[in-house]
Design an enzyme around this catalytic site. Sequence first.
Site, PDB file in Angstrom:
ATOM      1  N   GLU A 129     -35.877-126.153 -13.545  1.00  0.00           N
ATOM      2  CA  GLU A 129     -36.448-125.411 -14.677  1.00  0.00           C
ATOM      3  C   GLU A 129     -37.149-126.389 -15.603  1.00  0.00           C
ATOM      4  O   GLU A 129     -36.645-127.484 -15.860  1.00  0.00           O
ATOM      5  CB  GLU A 129     -35.331-124.671 -15.420  1.00  0.00           C
ATOM      6  CG  GLU A 129     -35.753-123.972 -16.687  1.00  0.00           C
ATOM      7  CD  GLU A 129     -36.811-122.909 -16.462  1.00  0.00           C
ATOM      8  OE1 GLU A 129     -37.820-122.933 -17.207  1.00  0.00           O
ATOM      9  OE2 GLU A 129     -36.650-122.074 -15.547  1.00  0.00           O
ATOM     10  N   ASN A 164     -40.712-130.588 -13.394  1.00  0.00           N
ATOM     11  CA  ASN A 164     -41.952-129.862 -13.171  1.00  0.00           C
ATOM     12  C   ASN A 164     -42.153-129.759 -11.662  1.00  0.00           C
ATOM     13  O   ASN A 164     -42.595-130.711 -11.011  1.00  0.00           O
ATOM     14  CB  ASN A 164     -43.123-130.600 -13.823  1.00  0.00           C
ATOM     15  CG  ASN A 164     -44.410-129.797 -13.771  1.00  0.00           C
ATOM     16  OD1 ASN A 164     -44.576-128.924 -12.917  1.00  0.00           O
ATOM     17  ND2 ASN A 164     -45.329-130.083 -14.679  1.00  0.00           N
ATOM     18  N   ALA A 165     -41.802-128.607 -11.109  1.00  0.00           N
ATOM     19  CA  ALA A 165     -41.831-128.430  -9.660  1.00  0.00           C
ATOM     20  C   ALA A 165     -43.249-128.487  -9.092  1.00  0.00           C
ATOM     21  O   ALA A 165     -43.437-128.756  -7.911  1.00  0.00           O
ATOM     22  CB  ALA A 165     -41.173-127.114  -9.274  1.00  0.00           C
ATOM     23  N   CYS A 184     -38.563-116.794  -7.873  1.00  0.00           N
ATOM     24  CA  CYS A 184     -38.164-115.486  -8.407  1.00  0.00           C
ATOM     25  C   CYS A 184     -38.832-115.193  -9.744  1.00  0.00           C
ATOM     26  O   CYS A 184     -38.635-115.934 -10.714  1.00  0.00           O
ATOM     27  CB  CYS A 184     -36.645-115.433  -8.561  1.00  0.00           C
ATOM     28  SG  CYS A 184     -35.760-115.666  -7.009  1.00  0.00           S
ATOM     29  N   ASP A 187     -44.077-117.048 -13.517  1.00  0.00           N
ATOM     30  CA  ASP A 187     -45.084-116.713 -14.526  1.00  0.00           C
ATOM     31  C   ASP A 187     -46.327-116.181 -13.814  1.00  0.00           C
ATOM     32  O   ASP A 187     -46.900-116.870 -12.963  1.00  0.00           O
ATOM     33  CB  ASP A 187     -45.428-117.970 -15.330  1.00  0.00           C
ATOM     34  CG  ASP A 187     -46.274-117.659 -16.553  1.00  0.00           C
ATOM     35  OD1 ASP A 187     -46.912-116.588 -16.578  1.00  0.00           O
ATOM     36  OD2 ASP A 187     -46.313-118.495 -17.471  1.00  0.00           O
ATOM     37  N   THR A 262     -30.699-112.064 -10.437  1.00  0.00           N
ATOM     38  CA  THR A 262     -31.498-112.814 -11.404  1.00  0.00           C
ATOM     39  C   THR A 262     -31.595-112.007 -12.702  1.00  0.00           C
ATOM     40  O   THR A 262     -31.550-110.775 -12.688  1.00  0.00           O
ATOM     41  CB  THR A 262     -32.922-113.073 -10.873  1.00  0.00           C
ATOM     42  OG1 THR A 262     -33.580-111.824 -10.662  1.00  0.00           O
ATOM     43  CG2 THR A 262     -32.894-113.845  -9.560  1.00  0.00           C
TER      44      THR A 262
END
Length: 287
Positions: A129, A164-165, A184, A187, A262
């Site tokens: 995250e 930061n994926a 999931c 944005d 979720t």
Amino acid sequence: MSDEVTNARHKRSRTEYRQSQQQRRTELKQIVFDDESEISDKVKLPKKKYYRQRAHSNPFSDHLLEYPKSPKHMDWSTLYPALIPPLSEIENSELPIKKVEIADIGCGFGGLSVSLATEFPDTLILGMEIRVQVTHYVEDRIIALRQKHAKDGGYNNVAVLRANAMKFLPNFFEKGQLSKMFFCFPDPHFKARKHKARIITSTLASEYAYLIREGGVVYTITDVLDLHEWMVKHLDAHPLFERLSKEWEDTDKCVAIMRMDTEEGKKVERNKGDKYVACFVRLPDPE
């Protein structure tokens, strides 16, 4: 009572709560994994109202993030101290070391990661995250769950990492390390000029294909039809991914968890909205 006084009290309350949680994190990291410790009925899960933050974060901002030079430089013992020895010990050990196999990208408040931890107790699960306060919430949530289940060692296999994926996944994971990746309710970035910030693009699909092993699965779910079609389009176009059937989705336990566990999924359910699911299997590399 004036609004200024009320706001000041709320601000002080949130600050004191964060400080107490930070102190608790430091203390529990030393005792939460002690099998002899008693489970305390007084342990409570953190409250989201003390971790408020904007719903979205710009992935192209210059975030102050720490990340390893390469996967072999990552000390996973800081996240899974009960299961993984320190990096200094791994370098001189010939014993097999557990590795993260399930990645929950943009894990939000951790509902999926926590549920997967009990579904796959022998598998390491990592939630990633980018938002600071949300990451702190998930960390405190996991610490509380570990303390509650200290006797049976529950939730030692799940952790959260602020990262930061879109930029640094290959710094954490080796080629073919992951068996499952979850995206999931990401944005949607509705504006066309923002589409480059979507978590699934042609370039990123190639990166995910590098990280996920043959037979591994990429899971996607959203309540935005346009985003669903976008993700399907880009993963369908990639030669190393193939969409799985609706029949497969209906029998897969991870899809069921993803739909209902979720926080966003629960919100969509309350509002009687639609959930669009698409899952893709990683195909073998060509000869």
